[in-house]
Design a protein around this motif. Structure first.
Motif, PDB file in Angstrom:
ATOM      1  N   HIS A   1      -3.804  -7.841   8.907  1.00 42.14           N
ATOM      2  CA  HIS A   1      -2.593  -8.022   7.988  1.00 42.14           C
ATOM      3  C   HIS A   1      -2.893  -8.841   6.828  1.00 42.14           C
ATOM      4  O   HIS A   1      -3.649  -9.433   7.056  1.00 42.14           O
ATOM      5  CB  HIS A   1      -1.491  -8.569   8.794  1.00 42.14           C
TER       6      HIS A   1
ATOM      7  N   CYS B   1       3.713  -8.310   4.098  1.00 36.68           N
ATOM      8  CA  CYS B   1       2.372  -7.901   4.374  1.00 36.68           C
ATOM      9  C   CYS B   1       1.721  -6.915   3.625  1.00 36.68           C
ATOM     10  O   CYS B   1       2.461  -5.873   3.156  1.00 36.68           O
ATOM     11  CB  CYS B   1       2.444  -7.121   6.002  1.00 36.68           C
TER      12      CYS B   1
ATOM     13  N   ASP C   1      -1.209  -5.247   3.788  1.00 36.58           N
ATOM     14  CA  ASP C   1      -2.048  -4.200   4.514  1.00 36.58           C
ATOM     15  C   ASP C   1      -1.263  -3.127   5.136  1.00 36.58           C
ATOM     16  O   ASP C   1      -0.579  -3.581   6.048  1.00 36.58           O
ATOM     17  CB  ASP C   1      -3.141  -4.871   5.273  1.00 36.58           C
TER      18      ASP C   1
ATOM     19  N   CYS D   1      -0.268  -1.612   7.919  1.00 36.71           N
ATOM     20  CA  CYS D   1      -0.761  -1.823   9.296  1.00 36.71           C
ATOM     21  C   CYS D   1      -0.334  -1.039  10.028  1.00 36.71           C
ATOM     22  O   CYS D   1      -0.901  -0.862  11.295  1.00 36.71           O
ATOM     23  CB  CYS D   1      -0.750  -3.669   9.465  1.00 36.71           C
TER      24      CYS D   1
ATOM     25  N   HIS E   1       4.998  -0.816   8.636  1.00 41.10           N
ATOM     26  CA  HIS E   1       4.598  -2.064   7.902  1.00 41.10           C
ATOM     27  C   HIS E   1       5.602  -2.096   6.528  1.00 41.10           C
ATOM     28  O   HIS E   1       5.345  -3.362   6.300  1.00 41.10           O
ATOM     29  CB  HIS E   1       3.275  -1.463   7.056  1.00 41.10           C
TER      30      HIS E   1
ATOM     31  N   MET F   1       7.578  -5.051   7.499  1.00 41.58           N
ATOM     32  CA  MET F   1       6.745  -6.688   7.815  1.00 41.58           C
ATOM     33  C   MET F   1       6.879  -7.536   6.411  1.00 41.58           C
ATOM     34  O   MET F   1       6.150  -7.366   5.648  1.00 41.58           O
ATOM     35  CB  MET F   1       5.314  -6.014   8.118  1.00 41.58           C
TER      36      MET F   1
HETATM   37 CU   LIG Z   1       1.087  -5.861   8.614  1.00 40.72          CU
END
Ligand SMILES: [Cu+2]
Lengths: 190, 651
Positions: B583, B619, B621, B623, B627, B630
């Motif tokens: 992350h 975040c 990335d 993920c 996501h 996030m």
């Molecule tokens: Cu993430």
């Protein structure tokens, strides 16, 4: 018969069942072994990763322990002891009785496993991040198969018995054979 | 009439163009048949046979490629800050870039060398040198991350580095720009005879790989250019090429090219090791930094060292000799048997090869032709094994296959020449595009080369790829060398400026490559071991946020009570324990990079909020399916506000 009574004890060493989840993003599939007293990762952290996947659809975390983990080992020990006693002192009729008892108990165990799976796959968090419905409008469940393989969303779930279950089966088969052998010998004696 | 003429010339010109095109097409088809395509084609889902580690030169980093595909897998940050992962920006990795000059966030990375055992690649670590602010770094080949960086004192231009001895006893650093030792204020004109060229030997701990400066030989003030270790019979010796034995201090392109022969310095490090073990050498005050990254704490620390053990060559009789080598030699390469030392006079057409056996004989029989600052110069004829009449121009570097063949790059004539060790006969030559510097055969600098491919790393790209403005990536070529003749297979662009490279079979590294860091083994000072440990603590105007992250949320994701003027440390622990689930964390307006955190790892991003408001973080990335969710908020209040610290998730 004695062998038959001892073989189920292998359940303390080897897993009873295994559930495997395959998906494109998991070139090494996620897997969980079910022992009579434990859930175990097929590869390190698999259960944690199954939980992370499943929380998106509102499934509960796989518990650290379930009551069965206490009951099953006791059951296996008791039935083995009974089997041993029968093997030493009993006659072939008792062998059959032990076999029938084991079949009944195994069926009960499987049914219990089915109930747990059903609950695990269908008792979903109403606040689930992703909710899916079946074509008929009912809420989609994510119960893994009791035996065999099944596609669940992006995963293919496999559920098959493992070495422990084979030992149990072999033990039961041995007791059944012991029954026939005993029956034959009895006839010859007569 | 005029019309007819125009038309005639027009047609002729068109015909010429067409035939011209046809010619070049058929030529390139001839040179690159479909078999070449098959040889570099790695089908989707399949993996390459070799790892190749290409230096990034002025990118300061090391790139990882697969061969034969030429696909780049990773850029490993070493000497340069790398915002992609937060390397050199996170509190944990900043110490790796500390030097005695302060924080130096860049360097010029030249020569990767994989650790060896018994002269064969063992794949534990790869060492790389920083040329500009002299340093050596060690990269762990399980995590493919920088583990350690140590500075080279009394050195400038750490170029003849970072090669290892055949059991990785030592990794070396040699000075390309002679300097006053110790440094002092003096006239540049007084260089000659007053500068030194330090050759530094770092002991490598056989278990941990940790480097420690064992001794430093203060050589005459020549330019020590390239180096390679002896192996087999010549194990115990190290060879360094020199140029500018004229000791010129200005207009070197002319003034350093006057001597017909410069030297290869042969250094018997075993002898010096013994000398030092018996109390020899002089301790000199200095200052250099040693930075070590601890994989369990996920944190690097810097230590300053204030002393260096120096050795005057005059004090160790019989340890150092000069091998005269024509025309400002650059490459200094030792064949797999350890018998031949190949010196490439970069201003000549020929490649000079010295014999180790003859060298030992010349030493024994004192066949000296002169001495330089008290160091014996061996007689050229007595040590020379032969020379390769290449027909090329500007030889630079040589690598070897397992069948007694050598492959030398020629910068000026832009080609790779294959020749036979012992007979010096030229067997083949292939052009490179353009002006090749180093070349690399996996294991080609060891007792056991894997002579299937050679990678030629070029300095000039010009028209090899679609143009991208004035600045181009450099170009590499891959050749199949399994047959009698080399076969050009493919071109691929490389990052920064590759100098040397190192390669090894995939099976040496792939099985042990780290997948995750174990969360239960995380000993970071500010780890958040469980989401329940997540919290925010204030210490004056320093605020420490103990944060956990897992798909797809941060714990906590709402924080209040931060004030303008605070210094906020986000200590973020990635609670994933699955392969390839990093992350990222980014904070709006942070005068910093992001941090990309691997499963089980903790990284710290520092943020100094400057404006009142409610500010998001997220975040970086992608993920998971959630996501985009996030993310979180931080409330920043005026510096005089008395809002209590509070934090939460999901309330
Ligand atoms: Cu993430």
């Amino acid at each position: 018969m004695i062998i038959g009574a001892l073989l189920p004890l292998a359940l303390f060493l080897f897993p009873l069942w295994k559930i495997t989840l395959e998906a494109p993003q998991y070139p090494t599939p996620l897997g969980m072994y079910i022992y009579i007293n434990d859930f175990a990762d097929a590869n390190p952290h698999d259960i944690k990763n199954i939980n992370i996947m499943n929380h998106y659809v509102g499934m509960k975390y796989i518990p650290e322990a379930i009551p069965e983990f206490k009951i099953f080992p006791i059951g296996i020990i008791i039935t083995s002891i009974i089997g041993l006693i029968i093997g030493i002192w009993g006659n072939h009729k008792w062998f059959l009785a032990w076999f029938i008892m084991m079949v009944a108990l195994s069926c009960a165990g499987l049914y219990d496993f089915y109930l747990w799976e059903h609950d695990y796959g269908n008792d979903l968090d109403p606040k689930a991040i992703m909710k899916f419905t079946n074509p008929d409008g009912t809420i989609m469940g994510f119960q893994p198969p009791l035996f065999g393989s099944k596609d669940i969303l992006n995963f293919t779930a496999h559920s098959y018995p493992q070495l422990g279950a084979y030992f149990l089966g072999l033990g039961m088969l041995a007791s059944f054979l012991a029954y026939f052998k005993g029956k034959k010998e009895r006839k010859i004696e007569q | 009439m005029k019309h007819i003429l125009t038309r005639f010339f027009g047609i002729t010109f068109a015909v010429l163009l067409i035939t011209g095109c046809n010619n070049s097409n058929s030529q390139s088809n001839g040179a690159l048949g479909s078999s070449a395509a098959e040889k570099v084609y790695v089908a989707p889902g399949e993996q390459d046979d070799f790892y190749a580690f290409l230096s990034g030169g002025y990118s300061g980093n090391l790139t990882v490629y697969g061969l034969p595909s030429g696909r780049m897998f990773k850029e490993i940050p070493v000497f340069s800050q790398f915002p992609t992962s937060g390397y050199g920006y996170s509190e944990e990795t900043k110490p790796l870039l500390n030097t005695s000059f302060g924080f130096v966030p860049w360097d010029d990375l030249h020569h990767p060398d994989i650790s060896q055992t018994n002269g064969e690649l063992d794949g534990r670590w790869i060492f790389v040198n920083g040329n500009n602010t002299p340093r050596i770094a060690r990269i762990d080949l399980s995590t493919f991350e920088t583990s350690e960086i140590i500075e080279v004192p009394n050195c400038a231009g750490n170029h003849s580095s970072s090669y290892v001895t055949e059991n990785t006893e030592y990794v070396v650093a040699g000075t390309r720009f002679a300097v006053p030792v110790p440094q002092r204020d003096m006239s540049i004109k007084d260089k000659k005879g007053n500068f030194k060229g330090a050759l530094t030997f770092y002991k490598v701990d056989p278990e941990t790989g940790r480097m420690s400066l064992a001794f430093q030989v203060l050589m005459p003030g020549f330019d020590y250019d390239k180096a390679h270790p002896g192996r087999g019979n010549s194990h115990g010796w190290f060879f360094f090429t020199t140029y500018n034995t004229e000791e010129a201090n200005t207009l070197l392109e002319v003034n350093a090219s006057q001597n017909d022969k410069d030297f290869i310095a042969a250094v018997n490090w075993k002898k010096i090791e013994e000398f030092v073990a018996n109390g020899g050498g002089t301790k000199m005050p200095t200052s250099y930094m040693h930075n070590v990254y601890d994989e369990e704490t996920h944190t690097a620390t810097s230590t300053t060292i204030n002393e260096v053990l120096t050795v005057d060559p005059a004090d160790v009789a019989g340890a150092i000799y000069f091998l005269p080598t024509p025309k400002s030699p650059h490459g200094c390469d030792v064949d797999p048997s350890g018998e031949y030392i190949v010196g490439s006079g970069k201003l000549s057409a020929d490649v000079t090869v010295h014999s180790f056996t003859k060298m030992m004989d010349a030493i024994e029989n004192e066949k000296f032709s002169a001495d330089a600052y008290g160091i014996p110069v061996l007689d050229f004829e007595a040590i020379n094994a032969g020379s390769v009449k290449s027909g090329g121009l500007g030889p630079l570097h040589t690598e070897f296959d397992a069948n007694g063949n050598a492959y030398t790059t020629f910068f000026i004539s832009s080609e790779v020449v294959k020749w036979k060790l012992g007979t010096w006969e030229v067997l083949d030559r292939k052009p490179t595009f353009y002006s090749v510097g180093h070349l690399m055969i996996p294991g080609g600098n060891s007792r056991k080369p894997f002579g299937k491919y050679v990678v030629a790393m070029n300095k000039i790209t010009k028209d090899r790829y679609l143009p991208t403005g004035p600045e181009l990536e450099h170009s590499a070529q891959l050749y199949d060398i399994s047959g009698e003749k080399m076969e050009l297979l493919s071109d691929f662009p490389t990052h920064g400026e590759p100098h040397y490279a190192a390669g090894c079979p995939a099976e040496l590294l792939a099985p042990k490559s780290t997948k995750i860091y174990k969360l239960e083994e995380n000993k970071h000072k500010y780890v958040t071991p469980t989401p329940g440990d997540a919290r925010v603590e204030r210490n004056g105007n320093e605020v420490h946020v103990y944060m956990a992250m897992i798909r797809s949320h941060f714990t906590p994701d709402n924080i209040e009570g931060i004030k303008v003027g605070d210094k906020v440390f986000f200590h973020i622990t990635n609670h994933e324990q699955d392969f390839d689930v990093p992350h990222g964390f980014a904070m709006i307006g942070a005068n910093n990079s992001e941090v990309l955190i691997m499963p089980g790892q903790t990284k710290t991003l520092t943020w100094e909020p400057k404006r009142v408001g409610v500010w998001p973080f997220y975040c970086t990335d992608f993920c998971s399916a959630l996501h985009q969710e996030m993310q979180g908020y931080i409330r920043v209040s005026p510096s005089n506000s008395n809002i209590e610290l509070s934090w939460s998730l999901g309330e």
